[in-house]
Scaffold this active site. Structure first.
Site, PDB file in Angstrom:
ATOM      1  N   ASP A 145       0.964  -0.770   0.213  1.00 39.17           N
ATOM      2  CA  ASP A 145       0.088  -0.043  -0.069  1.00 39.17           C
ATOM      3  C   ASP A 145       0.916   1.104  -0.384  1.00 39.17           C
ATOM      4  O   ASP A 145       2.035   1.146   0.320  1.00 39.17           O
ATOM      5  CB  ASP A 145      -0.705   0.730   1.178  1.00 39.17           C
TER       6      ASP A 145
HETATM    7  N1  URA Z   1      -1.599  -5.791   4.619  1.00 35.12           N
HETATM    8  C1  URA Z   1      -1.750  -4.282   4.130  1.00 35.12           C
HETATM    9  O1  URA Z   1      -2.888  -4.055   4.755  1.00 35.12           O
HETATM   10  N2  URA Z   1      -0.892  -3.837   3.721  1.00 35.12           N
HETATM   11  C2  URA Z   1      -0.165  -4.213   2.326  1.00 35.12           C
HETATM   12  O2  URA Z   1       0.822  -3.038   2.247  1.00 35.12           O
HETATM   13  C3  URA Z   1       0.779  -5.445   2.621  1.00 35.12           C
HETATM   14  C4  URA Z   1      -0.302  -5.629   3.669  1.00 35.12           C
END
Ligand code: URA
Length: 254
Positions: free
Chosen positions: A103
């Protein structure tokens, strides 16, 4: 001789699935003839293969590990003009794509490659490659709450698979804590949603390992090339994990 979709994926055109679509869509020519049959074989050393009019060469395979800072998009472009991962990959001219995503607000280990087969193998849901994160969360979850994450919690897209979870660090005032969590899936925002489910929202998330590969002391915003042993190690792990899950399914259906 090799199947055309394998040659195209190997040359970094796209994932094998996408290459199949290109073939079916009439975008691929071998020695000037459009090929739309998926089983067609060719010899990249002899045949002239073009995709959308561009001749493909045997592109060098690149595998890198990058320590993504937070506030960077895991994508090749961003219409909103935010920072993207490739802004940090100075000196690399090959078109790389990420092996799974992090993310915008997540930092840590991100693999990038132009090897479509490698990316596909490591991200395939059946292969269950472990990914470990350090999640800093609000408050200190109780052991029974962490047990829920270990067993699996219900999210809007179904139950999560069992995870490994342990305390990493607890703030003396108990305002926040850092939990190490290893998951074997790769659903969208999965770790954040898992902690939301036990009412301890994530305030900081960092991926520290992918399979046997660790971020180690790679500095934030920097990258390095994987060694041959690391590449082979990751592939081996995906295959072993894939076999385990195939066996698990067979056992369950007995
Ligand atoms: N889980 C999440 O919530 N975000 C990420 O970037 C990777 C795994």
């Amino acid at each position: 001789m090799e199947r055309l979709q394998k040659i195209l994926a190997g040359a970094g055109v796209a994932s094998r699935r996408k290459c199949e679509e290109l073939i079916l869509g009439g975008k691929v020519q071998v020695n000037g003839e459009t090929v739309t049959t998926l089983g067609t074989k060719a010899d990249p050393a002899v045949d002239v293969i073009t995709v959308g009019g561009k001749t493909i060469g045997a592109e060098k395979k690149i595998y890198i590990v990058f320590n993504k800072p937070k506030g960077v998009i895991t994508s090749a472009s961003d219409p909103q003009g935010r920072k993207i991962v490739t802004d940090y990959l100075k000196g690399i001219t090959e078109r790389l794509y990420p092996v799974g995503r992090l993310d915008y607000d997540t930092e840590g280990l991100l693999l990038l490659t132009n090897d479509g087969d490698f990316a596909h193998l490591l991200t395939h849901p059946k292969h269950h490659v472990p990914k470990t994160y350090h999640a800093t969360v609000k408050g200190v979850p109780h052991g029974t709450e962490l047990d829920k994450l270990k067993k699996g919690v219900m999210l809007e897209d179904g139950m999560t698979a069992p995870a490994e979870v342990e305390y990493q660090d607890i703030d003396p005032e108990q305002k926040h804590s850092t939990i190490s969590i290893t998951i074997y899936e790769g659903r969208n925002r999965q770790v954040r949603r898992m902690f939301d489910a036990i009412k301890h929202p994530v305030t900081k998330l960092k991926r520290i390992s992918f399979g046997d590969l660790y971020l180690g002391n790679l500095k934030r915003g920097l990258y390095r090339h994987l060694t041959k042993e690391e590449i082979e190690g990751l592939l081996k792990q995906a295959r072993i994990a894939g076999n385990k899950s195939a066996k698990g399914q067979a056992d369950r259906s007995k």
